[in-house]
Enzyme design. Structure first.
Site, mmCIF file in Angstrom:
data_model
loop_
_atom_site.group_PDB
_atom_site.id
_atom_site.type_symbol
_atom_site.label_atom_id
_atom_site.label_comp_id
_atom_site.label_asym_id
_atom_site.label_seq_id
_atom_site.Cartn_x
_atom_site.Cartn_y
_atom_site.Cartn_z
ATOM 1 N N GLY A 82 17.983 -7.209 -28.546
ATOM 2 C CA GLY A 82 17.761 -6.945 -27.125
ATOM 3 C C GLY A 82 16.986 -8.068 -26.452
ATOM 4 C CG ASP A 91 20.050 -4.284 -32.356
ATOM 5 O OD1 ASP A 91 19.355 -4.882 -31.525
ATOM 6 O OD2 ASP A 91 20.674 -3.226 -32.090
ATOM 7 N NE ARG A 117 26.080 -7.134 -31.256
ATOM 8 C CZ ARG A 117 25.322 -7.698 -30.319
ATOM 9 N NH1 ARG A 117 24.726 -6.969 -29.409
ATOM 10 N NH2 ARG A 117 25.153 -8.995 -30.291
ATOM 11 C CE1 TYR A 153 12.343 2.855 -21.198
ATOM 12 C CE2 TYR A 153 11.352 2.655 -19.025
ATOM 13 C CZ TYR A 153 11.598 2.137 -20.282
ATOM 14 O OH TYR A 153 11.105 0.909 -20.615
ATOM 15 C CE LYS A 207 9.631 2.832 -23.705
ATOM 16 N NZ LYS A 207 9.575 2.212 -25.051
#
Ligand code: SER
Length: 336
Positions: A31, A54, A56, A161, A165
């Protein structure tokens, strides 16, 4: 041998004692933050001591170093990698940002919360020693004072979000108070960088605008004119992480998360800066659902506590950031 490095701010040279050379793990490392933090950590700990991860597959990842595929929802896989490399410090960056989480609130909550708890538990059990976990200006909401928002004030997040957090901050504090877990956190504002685009945030316009300025000479902003938000250039963000992580723990008075200021601007001001380099650049506006999120967030942040506790001192102005973004993106886009 203990590792030491030097850096300069405010005209003075400061010396930071780093942890003994150690093996570190970054989650969500492909990211926007992770891709730059990985290079910084490699320069400090050595390439062989930085494990990035990650979701991927390896063959899709262009990275010079150790990469492990980790789905952060899979706690067993996390433990496996931590044991394999004897990892002691984790930079847990994998998360859904504000825009993306609004599209799938329950998954946003689960991903952002469960994965933090996985690492807090590992630290409680002394499998790992230290955690960095980013919080966000998203913890603030419509009832929060907008200008120079103080470290301790009303927090009424209106996004999943922000809720995740804010809860995460209190989990961090809880694990620190109750179990002595060394977890450290900052509330990032919008982050601007050229190496890796932002993904799914409300502040992303301030990155996208530079790409479109160079590629098309125009940009349509999803936030309207006059939407002031706190922002920070990535080099300052990475520097903040390193300063926080290398400060003696007993100097840290905040174990929820530290406010970080830096810049504060709105789309038209940013466009004016870009016009100094690209005179024909034009900006128009098509606000979407992210406008309401931006309207609920502060416009500028008071970070006196971070300054006092660990020397937070961002260096980039909007002018310097714009020159740096355009110079680097020109080269990057020419290669693509
Ligand atoms: N940049 C983030 C977002 O917009 C804020 O933490 O979601």
């Amino acid at each position: 041998m203990p590792n030491r490095f030097f850096f300069i701010f405010g005209g003075q040279t400061y010396k930071y004692k780093l942890m003994e050379t150690e093996t570190v793990l970054i989650t969500g490392a492909l990211g926007q933050i992770g891709s730059e933090l990985a290079e910084k950590l490699k320069s400090i700990h050595g390439k062989e001591n930085v494990i990035i991860s990650d979701i991927r597959p390896r063959n899709e990842v262009d990275y010079d170093g150790i990469y492990e595929v980790i789905d952060v929802m899979d706690a067993d896989r996390i433990k496996e990698v931590i044991e394999q490399y004897n990892i002691k410090t984790v930079y847990h960056l994998a998360a859904l940002l504000s825009g993306t989480a609004e599209k799938n609130p329950l998954f946003g909550w689960k991903l952002n919360m469960d994965t933090l708890l996985t690492f807090l538990e590992l630290a409680k059990d002394k499998v790992i020693d230290k955690i960095f976990w980013p919080s966000s200006i998203g913890i603030y909401g419509p009832d929060t004072p907008k200008e120079m928002t103080p470290q301790n004030t009303l927090k009424t997040p209106s996004t999943v979000y922000g809720i995740s957090k804010l809860a995460g901050e209190y989990w961090c504090n809880y694990y620190h108070q109750r179990y002595g877990v060394d977890v450290r956190s900052v509330r990032f504002p919008g982050l601007i960088s050229w190496k890796t685009p932002a993904g799914g945030g409300t502040t992303d316009y301030a990155v996208d605008i530079y790409y479109k300025a160079l590629e098309e000479g125009k940009y349509t902003s999803f936030l309207k004119a006059g939407t002031y938000l706190p922002m920070l250039y990535m080099d300052d963000a990475i520097d903040a992480i390193m300063k926080l992580m290398t400060t003696d723990g007993d100097q840290l008075t905040v174990r929820t998360s530290y406010n970080l200021g830096g810049l504060s601007f709105e789309p038209t001001e940013l466009a004016e800066e870009i016009k100094k380099h690209i005179p024909d650049f034009t900006l128009d506006f098509e606000p979407d659902f992210r406008q309401a999120i931006a309207d609920s967030w502060p416009s500028s942040i008071d970070d006196q506590v971070a300054q006092a506790d660990w020397g937070y001192a961002p260096q980039y102005s909007i002018e310097k950031m714009t020159t740096t973004m355009l110079d680097n993106l020109k080269v990057k886009l020419a290669k693509n």
